[in-house]
Scaffold this active site. Structure first.
Site, mmCIF file in Angstrom:
data_model
loop_
_atom_site.group_PDB
_atom_site.id
_atom_site.type_symbol
_atom_site.label_atom_id
_atom_site.label_comp_id
_atom_site.label_asym_id
_atom_site.label_seq_id
_atom_site.Cartn_x
_atom_site.Cartn_y
_atom_site.Cartn_z
ATOM 1 N N VAL A 9 0.823 -1.215 0.000
ATOM 2 C CA VAL A 9 0.000 0.000 0.000
ATOM 3 C C VAL A 9 0.856 1.264 0.000
ATOM 4 C CG1 VAL A 9 -1.936 -1.134 1.167
ATOM 5 C CG2 VAL A 9 -0.267 0.139 2.508
ATOM 6 N N CYS A 10 2.152 1.113 0.158
ATOM 7 C CA CYS A 10 3.062 2.258 0.244
ATOM 8 C C CYS A 10 3.622 2.604 -1.136
ATOM 9 C CB CYS A 10 4.195 1.940 1.216
ATOM 10 S SG CYS A 10 5.421 3.245 1.346
ATOM 11 N N SER A 11 3.359 3.825 -1.594
ATOM 12 C CA SER A 11 3.831 4.233 -2.919
ATOM 13 C C SER A 11 5.355 4.308 -2.976
ATOM 14 C CB SER A 11 3.217 5.574 -3.315
ATOM 15 O OG SER A 11 3.615 6.584 -2.407
#
Length: 115
Positions: A9-11
């Site tokens: 979920v972390c760009s």
């Protein structure tokens, strides 16, 4: 081969994987949210980072602010918090042999993979 502790979920974590892929760097993804680390694995990563658990906590996360910001926790207590709440762990973390780094900024990652 570089191991990447990754949260999808972390760009920033996704962009590091993209950078590694674009530069033909062999890596293994370890999704530590889907497959949580054990206490021993987390302690090993912290040792390779040369950091206490409190330094890998994402202090901008609402969960941290709501539950932990005002607490003074020991190393073992922070490890327990991170094991119970893996989303609080900084990411990505790159591991190469006996050394590791938090994968920001990208310039540091470039230096890490080249050395």
């Amino acid at each position: 081969m570089i191991k990447v502790l990754h949260n999808n979920v972390c760009s920033k974590s996704r962009s590091i994987l993209e950078h590694l892929d674009e530069n033909n760097v062999a890596f293994e993804i370890i999704d530590f949210v889907e497959n949580p680390l054990t206490a021993m694995e987390l302690k090993t990563v912290l040792k390779k980072l040369h950091m206490p658990a409190s330094e890998v906590v994402r202090k901008n996360e609402p969960l941290y602010k709501e539950k932990f910001a005002s607490q003074e926790l020991s190393e073992d207590e922070w490890i327990a918090v991170l094991l119970e709440n893996p989303s609080l762990i900084q990411r990505p973390i790159l591991i190469k042999g006996e050394i590791a780094m938090i994968g920001r900024p990208i310039e540091n990652v470039k230096f890490f993979i080249d050395n």
